[in-house]
Design an enzyme around this catalytic site. Structure first.
Site, PDB file in Angstrom:
ATOM      1  N   TRP A  10      41.865  43.656  38.257  1.00  0.00           N
ATOM      2  CA  TRP A  10      42.380  43.497  39.519  1.00  0.00           C
ATOM      3  C   TRP A  10      43.602  44.138  39.955  1.00  0.00           C
ATOM      4  O   TRP A  10      43.953  43.957  41.209  1.00  0.00           O
ATOM      5  CB  TRP A  10      42.643  41.888  39.940  1.00  0.00           C
ATOM      6  CG  TRP A  10      41.184  41.054  39.968  1.00  0.00           C
ATOM      7  CD1 TRP A  10      39.972  41.498  40.014  1.00  0.00           C
ATOM      8  CD2 TRP A  10      41.280  39.827  40.207  1.00  0.00           C
ATOM      9  NE1 TRP A  10      39.156  40.571  40.191  1.00  0.00           N
ATOM     10  CE2 TRP A  10      39.765  39.402  40.340  1.00  0.00           C
ATOM     11  CE3 TRP A  10      42.087  38.594  40.195  1.00  0.00           C
ATOM     12  CZ2 TRP A  10      39.379  38.159  40.812  1.00  0.00           C
ATOM     13  CZ3 TRP A  10      41.645  37.399  40.444  1.00  0.00           C
ATOM     14  CH2 TRP A  10      40.122  37.130  40.632  1.00  0.00           C
TER      15      TRP A  10
ATOM     16  N   GLY B  35      40.360  55.135  41.092  1.00  0.00           N
ATOM     17  CA  GLY B  35      40.687  54.765  42.308  1.00  0.00           C
ATOM     18  C   GLY B  35      40.298  55.885  43.247  1.00  0.00           C
ATOM     19  O   GLY B  35      40.879  56.031  44.208  1.00  0.00           O
TER      20      GLY B  35
ATOM     21  N   GLY C 266      38.037  48.470  38.522  1.00  0.00           N
ATOM     22  CA  GLY C 266      38.950  48.217  39.454  1.00  0.00           C
ATOM     23  C   GLY C 266      38.594  47.710  40.695  1.00  0.00           C
ATOM     24  O   GLY C 266      38.360  46.769  40.906  1.00  0.00           O
ATOM     25  N   GLY C 267      38.523  48.772  41.438  1.00  0.00           N
ATOM     26  CA  GLY C 267      38.433  48.516  42.702  1.00  0.00           C
ATOM     27  C   GLY C 267      37.221  47.511  43.418  1.00  0.00           C
ATOM     28  O   GLY C 267      37.186  46.585  43.870  1.00  0.00           O
TER      29      GLY C 267
ATOM     30  N   GLU D 244      38.927  56.072  30.448  1.00  0.00           N
ATOM     31  CA  GLU D 244      39.024  55.965  31.931  1.00  0.00           C
ATOM     32  C   GLU D 244      39.835  57.382  31.841  1.00  0.00           C
ATOM     33  O   GLU D 244      40.762  57.721  31.937  1.00  0.00           O
ATOM     34  CB  GLU D 244      40.019  54.955  32.307  1.00  0.00           C
ATOM     35  CG  GLU D 244      39.460  53.388  31.984  1.00  0.00           C
ATOM     36  CD  GLU D 244      40.187  52.488  32.830  1.00  0.00           C
ATOM     37  OE1 GLU D 244      39.160  51.904  33.472  1.00  0.00           O
ATOM     38  OE2 GLU D 244      41.305  52.330  33.121  1.00  0.00           O
TER      39      GLU D 244
HETATM   40  P1  PGA Z   1      38.631  52.031  39.500  1.00  0.00           P
HETATM   41  O1  PGA Z   1      40.001  51.480  38.418  1.00  0.00           O
HETATM   42  O2  PGA Z   1      37.326  51.216  39.271  1.00  0.00           O
HETATM   43  O3  PGA Z   1      39.279  51.614  40.758  1.00  0.00           O
HETATM   44  O4  PGA Z   1      38.617  53.312  39.632  1.00  0.00           O
HETATM   45  C1  PGA Z   1      39.426  51.623  37.438  1.00  0.00           C
HETATM   46  C2  PGA Z   1      40.486  51.010  36.384  1.00  0.00           C
HETATM   47  O5  PGA Z   1      41.855  51.473  36.588  1.00  0.00           O
HETATM   48  O6  PGA Z   1      40.588  50.182  35.404  1.00  0.00           O
END
Ligand code: PGA
Length: 253
Positions: free
Chosen positions: A10, A174, A235-236, A168
Site C-alpha cells: 500500500w 508505478g 502496488g497501485g 521489481e
Molecule cells: P506498482 O508498484 O504495482 O504500483 O507498479 C509495485 C511496487 O512498488 O511494489
C-alpha cells in the site's frame, strides 16, 4: 515446493479508516473467492498493522514495508522487527526501490535489515531491480547480481530458505510500463540460476520469486504463467479490492 504469493504494497496511502475498510473488503472477497493454495498478503503502513493483523485471520497475512536494522535503542521515529512481529505480522518488505532511492538504503544496510527480520521470525520480501538506464545499457544482470551478493547471499542456506524475493524493475514501478512476460521470465530464471550457483538447486527451486511493477488483473495471468514467476508484489492495484483480489484469483485452480 515454493509458495505462490500475491502481496499488496500500500506504500504511504490510506488513512486508518480507509485502511480498515479496504482491508475488510479484501479479506471478505479473498475468503469467498480464492480457491488455490496461494497466499494473499497486505503490506500496510505501520500504524495500521496491529488492527489489520487481527482482522486478517488465516485469510490474509500482514506485512510491514520496512524495519530498522537494530534490535532496539535510541532511533527516534523508527520501528523494529520485534515490534512488527509482536502485533501479528509475518512479513516485511526489505529493499524496495523507493527505500533505496529516497532513504539511501544500500546493499550493506539491507543485509543487516534482512538478518534482524529473520532473527525476529519475520519473512523478508527482499526486493531487487534495475533502473531504466541499467536496463538500456545492458548492465542489469550485473546490477541484480550485486544486489543479491551484497545483501542476501551472505545468509546461510537455512536462512535463505526463509526469504521471498521480489524482482521489481524500477522503470516499471508505478509507471504503467510492465516488463513483458519474456523480460520478467528471463530475469527470474537468472535469479534462480544465481541462487542455485550460490546454494544449490533445491534451495533455488524452493525460493518464491515475485514480479512487481505495474502488475494488474489484465497482465497478471501471463506473468504468473511463466515458469519462474511465483506471484507478484502489487502496488497501485492493491489499493482497489477488486483488482487485488482478481490478481490473487489468477492462481485459482
Ligand atoms: P506498482 O508498484 O504495482 O504500483 O507498479 C509495485 C511496487 O512498488 O511494489
Amino acid at each position: 515446493m515454493r509458495k505462490k504469493i500475491v502481496a499488496g504494497n500500500w506504500k504511504m496511502n490510506l488513512d486508518y479508516a480507509e485502511g480498515i475498510s479496504l482491508f475488510s473488503e479484501i479479506v471478505n472477497m479473498v475468503r469467498d473467492e480464492k480457491q488455490g493454495e496461494q497466499l494473499a498478503i497486505i503490506c500496510a503502513p505501520s500504524i495500521h498493522l496491529n488492527s489489520l493483523a487481527k482482522l486478517g485471520g488465516n485469510t490474509v497475512s500482514i506485512g510491514a514495508q520496512n524495519c530498522h536494522q537494530k534490535e532496539s535503542g535510541a532511533y527516534t521515529g523508527e520501528i523494529s522487527a520485534k515490534m512488527i512481529k509482536s502485533v501479528g505480522c509475518e512479513y516485511v518488505i526489505i529493499g524496495h526501490s523507493e527505500r533505496r532511492q529516497y532513504f539511501a538504503e544500500n546493499n550493506e544496510l539491507l543485509a543487516e535489515k534482512t538478518i534482524i527480520a529473520l532473527q525476529n521470525g519475520l519473512t523478508p520480501i527482499f526486493c531487487i531491480g534495475e533502473t531504466l538506464d541499467e536496463r538500456n545499457n545492458g548492465s542489469y544482470f550485473e546490477v541484480l547480481k550485486s544486489q543479491l551478493e551484497e545483501s542476501i547471499f551472505g545468509l546461510s542456506a537455512e536462512d535463505f530458505g526463509k526469504i521471498v524475493i521480489a524482482y521489481e524493475p524500477v522503470w516499471a514501478i508505478g509507471t504503467g510500463l510492465t516488463a513483458t512476460s519474456e523480460q520478467a521470465q528471463e530475469v527470474h530464471a537468472f535469479i534462480r540460476k544465481e541462487i542455485a550457483g550460490k546454494y544449490d538447486s533445491v534451495v533455488a527451486d524452493n525460493t518464491s520469486i515475485l514480479y512487481g511493477g505495474s502488475c494488474n488483473p489484465k497482465n497478471a495471468g501471463e506473468l504468473f504463467a511463466q515458469t519462474d514467476i511465483d506471484g507478484g508484489l502489487i502496488g497501485g492495484a492493491s489499493l482497489k479490492s477488486r483488482d487485488f483480489v482478481d490478481i490473487v484469483k489468477t492462481f485459482n485452480a
